[in-house]
Design an enzyme around this catalytic site. Structure first.
Site, PDB file in Angstrom:
ATOM      1  N   GLU A 227       0.834  -1.221   0.000  1.00 37.73           N
ATOM      2  CA  GLU A 227       0.000   0.000   0.000  1.00 37.73           C
ATOM      3  C   GLU A 227       0.863   1.264   0.000  1.00 37.73           C
ATOM      4  O   GLU A 227       1.780   1.426   0.801  1.00 37.73           O
ATOM      5  CB  GLU A 227      -0.999   0.047   1.168  1.00 37.73           C
ATOM      6  CG  GLU A 227      -2.008   1.204   1.057  1.00 37.73           C
ATOM      7  CD  GLU A 227      -2.724   1.274  -0.297  1.00 37.73           C
ATOM      8  OE1 GLU A 227      -2.112   1.772  -1.246  1.00 37.73           O
ATOM      9  OE2 GLU A 227      -3.887   0.818  -0.394  1.00 37.73           O
TER      10      GLU A 227
ATOM     11  N   ASP B 170      -6.996   0.150  -3.633  1.00 35.73           N
ATOM     12  CA  ASP B 170      -8.030   1.185  -3.730  1.00 35.73           C
ATOM     13  C   ASP B 170      -8.852   1.048  -5.010  1.00 35.73           C
ATOM     14  O   ASP B 170      -9.490   1.997  -5.453  1.00 35.73           O
ATOM     15  CB  ASP B 170      -7.387   2.571  -3.658  1.00 35.73           C
ATOM     16  CG  ASP B 170      -6.327   2.771  -4.731  1.00 35.73           C
ATOM     17  OD1 ASP B 170      -6.179   1.894  -5.614  1.00 35.73           O
ATOM     18  OD2 ASP B 170      -5.631   3.811  -4.689  1.00 35.73           O
TER      19      ASP B 170
ATOM     20  N   HIS C  80      -7.130  -0.463 -32.021  1.00 35.38           N
ATOM     21  CA  HIS C  80      -8.206   0.183 -31.265  1.00 35.38           C
ATOM     22  C   HIS C  80      -7.619   1.230 -30.340  1.00 35.38           C
ATOM     23  O   HIS C  80      -6.475   1.118 -29.876  1.00 35.38           O
ATOM     24  CB  HIS C  80      -9.058  -0.827 -30.486  1.00 35.38           C
ATOM     25  CG  HIS C  80      -8.312  -1.650 -29.484  1.00 35.38           C
ATOM     26  ND1 HIS C  80      -8.086  -1.242 -28.199  1.00 35.38           N
ATOM     27  CD2 HIS C  80      -7.742  -2.879 -29.575  1.00 35.38           C
ATOM     28  CE1 HIS C  80      -7.417  -2.180 -27.537  1.00 35.38           C
ATOM     29  NE2 HIS C  80      -7.182  -3.185 -28.351  1.00 35.38           N
TER      30      HIS C  80
ATOM     31  N   PHE D 299     -11.462   1.968 -27.650  1.00 34.49           N
ATOM     32  CA  PHE D 299     -12.383   0.954 -28.183  1.00 34.49           C
ATOM     33  C   PHE D 299     -12.960   1.307 -29.551  1.00 34.49           C
ATOM     34  O   PHE D 299     -13.863   0.634 -30.039  1.00 34.49           O
ATOM     35  CB  PHE D 299     -13.497   0.606 -27.167  1.00 34.49           C
ATOM     36  CG  PHE D 299     -12.934   0.315 -25.796  1.00 34.49           C
ATOM     37  CD1 PHE D 299     -12.005  -0.696 -25.627  1.00 34.49           C
ATOM     38  CD2 PHE D 299     -13.303   1.070 -24.693  1.00 34.49           C
ATOM     39  CE1 PHE D 299     -11.438  -0.952 -24.375  1.00 34.49           C
ATOM     40  CE2 PHE D 299     -12.751   0.821 -23.440  1.00 34.49           C
ATOM     41  CZ  PHE D 299     -11.820  -0.203 -23.280  1.00 34.49           C
TER      42      PHE D 299
ATOM     43  N   ASP E 192      -2.555  -3.031 -29.117  1.00 29.08           N
ATOM     44  CA  ASP E 192      -3.836  -2.511 -29.618  1.00 29.08           C
ATOM     45  C   ASP E 192      -4.106  -2.946 -31.056  1.00 29.08           C
ATOM     46  O   ASP E 192      -5.243  -2.850 -31.532  1.00 29.08           O
ATOM     47  CB  ASP E 192      -3.855  -0.981 -29.553  1.00 29.08           C
ATOM     48  CG  ASP E 192      -3.910  -0.430 -28.141  1.00 29.08           C
ATOM     49  OD1 ASP E 192      -4.145  -1.207 -27.199  1.00 29.08           O
ATOM     50  OD2 ASP E 192      -3.708   0.796 -27.978  1.00 29.08           O
TER      51      ASP E 192
END
Ligand code: AHR
Ligand code: AHR
Length: 480
Positions: free
Chosen positions: A203, A279, A398, A401, A417
């Site tokens: 963390e 988180d 992409h 998207f 991609d």
């Protein structure tokens, strides 16, 4: 014996045991994972065969002609510490209500001892979690963990993790996590070389050893199958790793807790995360095949026996593609199969990738815009890339998207991609072209523009109506 039988013999039993590929106890015959299919929303559980390897054939038949997501990764320890779709926390996921995406059930095919199984392919945005786990380490209590990962699938975003995290999905301070991290983030810690590295996410810091930033003893490690292990007990912790397909584990760090404040003693909370940060940071990618968390600090000898068990499981690669074969170097045109559009082909207009009506009597320029050279996948040679016939050096990729025709900039991001894995067309015709890095997503024409779309999702182009037809293309010799 399975890995958890070995941990039990060593006096440090598994309190969580997750795998979509195999049983982690020799006697485990319960469900490994649950999948949900897109056609009707039905779910089924996938269990091990008598060999202990997952019954991938049951998944393949349940998911035939549609898409499937991994909805639950069952805990084999008997404690009910199952992993499900991660909820929003310090960060929202991309799904409605801030949940993370679920993984495609087919993004990470492998074989174990020659039998097919599927791992969990985590794309950016994807995550699993259990914020109410029982029996996992809390406070400064001792624990160990290992995971088998794909050493060729990683990135530098936060945080492809497996292990102990906050029960609130929020950053509650230093020392509130103890998880395996894998990737090439350089924001917190680094090891030697350029990565990827196995580090510990404690963390507000990925730690590669005792120093807060660089520890040269933590090597870059990128075997196709990587065993990553992290363990911690009061003022001691260790990182170990190796090749899941052969050989033994090496110790990359073994020593005192980081001297920065908050890490000694630890304040572990006992939730379990997969693919995300404590988180719910969800920008990272990676592939998970199996992993466990233990109660107590496992000995090196116990972990060495677990590594031998993993090697004996014989993880190996298998084909990422199916359906009509593509040949690298050939020139192809791709025809839509939705009833609206069966004379339309995938074309480009500048950088826009769209569909247009093309025929043998079309102008030469349009024929060229509808013609693509098949290349070995820039990001994974087991899949393919599509280079423009009239704009050499530019490929279909992409971005957010949306499919674009862009010049190859040589980056890892571009290569990934621009890599697509053909499978048998979801509507029974031709091929569907799955995005390698986002295997829930396929080439789809929507209002005559091309996207990588999922079967249901937050974008307009993710609509479920006519999905199977919109993602199925007949691929033939090119017009030009
Ligand atoms: O420690 C690295 C990351 O920092 C944690 O995973 C996350 O909770 C925080 O953003
Ligand atoms: O298309 C999805 C992602 O959007 C791509 O991987 C990345 O280049 C962009 O952020």
């Amino acid at each position: 014996a399975g890995p958890c039988d070995i941990y039990s013999s060593g006096g440090t039993p598994c309190v969580a045991a997750h795998s979509t590929t195999r049983a982690l106890y020799s006697a485990y015959t319960g469900p490994l994972y649950q999948v949900k299919r897109g056609s009707d929303g039905a779910t089924t559980t996938i269990s091990p065969l008598s060999s202990g390897v997952a019954n991938a054939a049951a998944q393949d038949s349940f998911c035939a002609g549609t898409t499937c997501l991994i909805t639950i990764i069952y805990d084999q320890s008997g404690r009910g510490n199952h992993l499900t779709q991660a909820p929003p926390g310090g960060f929202n996921g991309p799904e409605s209500n801030g949940y993370d995406n679920l993984a495609s059930a087919i993004g990470a095919p492998v074989t174990l001892n020659g039998q097919k199984a599927y791992g969990v392919f985590i794309s950016p945005g994807t995550g699993y979690r259990n914020n109410a786990a029982s029996g996992t380490a809390k406070g400064d209590a001792a624990e160990g963990m290992y995971a088998v990962l794909d050493g060729t699938h990683y990135n530098g975003a936060c945080c492809f993790d497996y292990g102990n995290a906050e029960t609130s999905s929020r950053d509650t301070g230093n020392g509130h996590m103890e998880a395996i991290y894998y990737g090439d983030s350089t924001v917190w810690g680094t090891g030697s070389g350029n990565g990827p590295w196995i580090m510990a996410d404690l963390e507000n810091g990925l730690f590669s050893g005792s120093a807060v930033h660089n520890n040269a003893g933590d090597p870059s490690i990128s075997y196709r199958f990587v065993t990553a292990a992290v363990k911690g007990q009061p003022n001691q912790w260790a990182i170990r790793g190796g090749n899941s397909a052969s050989g033994s584990l090496s110790t990359f760090y073994n020593g005192a807790r980081p001297s920065a404040s908050g890490y000694n003693p630890m304040s572990k909370e006992g939730a379990i995360i997969l693919g995300i940060g404590g988180d719910n940071s969800n920008g990272a990618q990676g592939t998970f095949y199996e992993g466990v968390m233990t109660s107590g600090y496992p000995s090196d000898a116990t972990e060495n026996s677990v590594q031998a068990n993993i090697v004996a499981a014989k993880y190996a690669v298998t084909s990422l593609t199916s359906g009509p074969a593509l040949t690298t170097g050939s020139s192809v045109s791709l025809r839509a199969t939705t009833s609206c559009c069966t004379t339309r082909y995938i074309t480009h207009t500048g950088s826009t990738v769209n569909t247009q009506v093309v025929s043998s009597s079309s102008a030469t320029a349009l024929k060229q815009q509808a013609s693509w050279t098949v290349r070995a996948g820039l990001g994974n040679s087991g899949c393919f890339s599509f280079e423009s016939k009239d704009t050499p050096g530019s490929y279909i990729r992409h971005n957010n998207f949306v499919l674009l025709l862009n010049a190859n900039d040589g980056s890892k991001q571009f290569a990934e991609d621009a890599t697509f894995c053909p499978q048998a067309g979801l509507n029974g015709q031709g091929n569907s072209l799955r995005a390698w890095g986002y295997p829930t997503r396929y080439f789809r024409h929507y209002d005559n523009v091309l996207y990588v779309a999922s079967n249901g999702g937050v974008h307009t182009f993710d609509a479920t109506g006519s999905f199977n037809d919109d993602v199925s293309f007949v691929i033939s010799a090119s017009f030009a």
